[in-house]
Every structure is written in C-alpha cells, then in structure tokens.
Enzyme design. Structure first.
Site, PDB file in Angstrom:
ATOM      1  CB  CYS A   9      -0.834   0.035   1.373  1.00  0.00           C
ATOM      2  SG  CYS A   9      -1.922   1.395   1.242  1.00  0.00           S
ATOM      3  CB  CYS A  33      -4.967   3.798  -5.022  1.00  0.00           C
ATOM      4  SG  CYS A  33      -4.062   2.203  -4.961  1.00  0.00           S
TER       5      CYS A  33
HETATM    6  N1  LIG Z   1      -6.143  -2.391  -2.211  1.00  0.00           N
HETATM    7  C1  LIG Z   1      -4.981  -2.570  -2.611  1.00  0.00           C
HETATM    8  C2  LIG Z   1      -3.944  -2.459  -1.433  1.00  0.00           C
HETATM    9  C3  LIG Z   1      -4.144  -0.979  -0.885  1.00  0.00           C
HETATM   10  C4  LIG Z   1      -3.417   0.096  -1.994  1.00  0.00           C
HETATM   11  C5  LIG Z   1      -3.255   1.330  -1.523  1.00  0.00           C
HETATM   12  N2  LIG Z   1      -4.529   2.093  -1.089  1.00  0.00           N
HETATM   13  C6  LIG Z   1      -2.213   2.228  -2.177  1.00  0.00           C
HETATM   14  O1  LIG Z   1      -2.128   3.318  -1.631  1.00  0.00           O
HETATM   15  O2  LIG Z   1      -1.277   1.559  -2.671  1.00  0.00           O
HETATM   16  C7  LIG Z   1      -4.761  -4.013  -3.118  1.00  0.00           C
HETATM   17  O3  LIG Z   1      -5.702  -4.969  -2.524  1.00  0.00           O
HETATM   18  O4  LIG Z   1      -3.953  -4.387  -3.840  1.00  0.00           O
END
Ligand SMILES: N[C@@H](CCC[C@H](N)C(=O)O)C(=O)O
Length: 296
Positions: A87, A223
C-alpha cells in the site's frame, strides 16, 4: 473491579486514503478478516479504507527474512479484511507514525512489506517520499486487459507494483459511473488474485488524474501504488522508458483526495512523494472490541 484496558489505535491518511493504525510491536495480535472489517466499518467501527498493523519484522513469520534490512513491518489489510502485498499511501503514513510515536529517530526509514523493502524519506514539510521499487508490465496475453463497468468497456494496461493494477485511459473520469461494484476485468487469468482498477485522464503535459476502485476496499480517494501504475502506463504511452533511455521522468498525478508527484528514475525505480497525516489517537472501548479476542 478493574476494567480491562482497550487496544490503542491511531487514525491517519495520505491524500485521503485513510487507515486505522494498530501498534502491535511484538506481533501479539491475531487479526481475523472479520475483526479488520469491523474496525474499518465507517458506521459501526473506526472507519477506514484499510488497516496498518505495526509489527517488528522479527516478530512476524512474513517479516523475519527482512529483519536484517528493516526493523518494522507494515502488515497491510484492506477494508474488507483481505491481505494485500503493498500500500503506497500506507507506507507514507506508516513511516510518519513511526516518527510520531518515537519508534525511530531516522528520517530515512526502511519498511518491510509483503512486496519487499520500501524506503521512506520524511520531508520537513510533512511530505514523505517512498522508493516504490520497479514496475512490472507483463507482456503477452496478460499484459493488456479489458475493464468493464455496466455497458462500457475500455482497454487496460496491466501494471504490477508489488500488487496488481489494471490502468484504463478514459475520455472523462465520470465515464466509469459511480463504481459501486468492482469493475469487470478480462481475461480473469491475468489477475488470479483480483486487481485494483484505475481510470485515467490527461490534465496536461506529464500531468494526469485518476479514479480508483481498490480490490478489497471499493472506490477510494487515492491509491499510491495505483498512482505509480498510472504514471508508468502514461509514461510508456508518451514514449518514456527511463530504464531503457537513461532519462528520468516525473508526472503529477491528481487523485480525488489530493496530488502525488511520481518520478521514474533512470534506474527504473519509482519514487512517490505525497502527504502523510496522523489525525487522531485513542483507545478502542474493550466493551466494543475485547483485546483478549485478538490475542486468542
Ligand atoms: N487495495 C490494494 C491495497 C491498498 C493500496 C493502497 N491504497 C495504496 O495506496 O497503494 C490491493 O488490494 O492491492
């Protein structure tokens, strides 16, 4: 009669991608998917897109191999309780937390993750820069995909940032509609463990904006790994390939919750800079979540 002590937690965000932070240095907690989902519930819990458990690398089987390079491991969970490899916004907030909590005096901090070591540099202005590693763009049938929302479909580029992303360039960010469900992605074999999906528009030269549907969390305000995947997809589309031509390139990536600056260095390593904020800290009411239930 003494009352059992509740579990300490913090709340933080990076470009409005928000996290419950659970300090658990000795790895004493057992976090079931249900407990994580309960904590991340926006109505009945603390509320967040995901959870960052702060554990010493040597206190966690997954972290032990990294203990020579990093003291702390970011055990990341999505809001639905599922485990993810990485993340990007989370690493910035994780590093900010370590400094905030006095767990480090370094401004350059190596963090263990399931995708390997990520190094965060704390800036004096509150920003954090993270070395996100190199992007992988699988070639062959799994390299491109089709993303579908309702009746509409777009071609998408598969970019792996330690976790999976399908990046679709669209005419308008609203084209994908409200994103109440995970977009369809084909071929499914390209993403055996599901994927995050980014919708991207151009804002100017080396400047893009995105919306994202995160695997395990739904549509979020940002993200970090997704923004890096988008930057790489846009750079390749624009004819830039730093690892091949030796010229670093920087893009501004706007997300609904703010702005990230992302550079692909001449050696192919991606660096992401953005804010990381600790919002609150408190104690979970033991009557709501008995810490003993997480120590079973
Ligand atoms: N939902 C993603 C993991 C989290 C990603 C995050 N919000 C970021 O900032 O990179 C997954 O399941 O790969």
């Amino acid at each position: 009669m003494s009352t059992p002590a509740g579990l300490p937690f913090l709340k933080g965000h990076g470009t409005e991608n928000d996290f419950v932070i659970l300090p658990d240095p000795d790895g004493a907690l057992t976090l079931s998917p249900e407990a994580v989902a309960r904590l991340c519930d926006r109505r009945a819990g603390v509320g967040a897109d995901g959870l960052l458990r702060v554990v010493r690398c040597d206190a966690l089987p997954e972290g032990r191999a990294l203990a020579g390079e990093a003291r702390w491991f970011m055990d990341y969970r999505n809001g639905d309780g599922s485990v993810a490899e990485m993340c990007g916004n989370g690493v910035r907030v994780f590093a900010r937390f370590l400094w905030h909590a006095g767990l480090t005096e370094d401004t350059e901090i190596a963090v263990g993750t399931r995708a390997g070591i990520r190094t965060a540099r704390l800036g004096a202005d509150g920003g954090v820069t993270v070395g996100m590693g190199r992007a992988e763009l699988p070639s062959g049938p799994g390299g491109t995909a089709t993303v579908t929302v309702g009746e509409r479909s777009w071609p998408a580029v598969h970019v792996d940032m330690g976790n999976p992303h399908a990046v679709a360039f669209v005419a308008e960010l609203d084209d994908a509609g409200p994103l109440l469900e995970a977009p369809g992605v084909a071929p499914a074999e390209a993403y055996p463990h599901g994927t995050n999906v980014e919708f991207v528009v151009d804002r100017g030269a080396a400047h893009v904006a995105l919306r994202v549907h995160e695997r395990g969390s739904g549509e979020t305000r940002s993200c970090g790994t997704g923004a890096c995947a988008v930057m790489v997809a846009a750079a390749r589309r624009d004819g830039h390939d730093p690892a091949a031509d030796g010229r670093a390139v920087t893009y501004t990536v706007d997300v609904p919750g703010g702005r990230l600056s992302i550079t692909e260095r001449a050696d192919g390593v991606i660096e992401m800079t953005g804010p990381a904020v600790i919002v609150a800290e408190g104690v979970l009411d033991p009557a709501w979540l008995d810490p003993a239930a997480l120590r079973a």
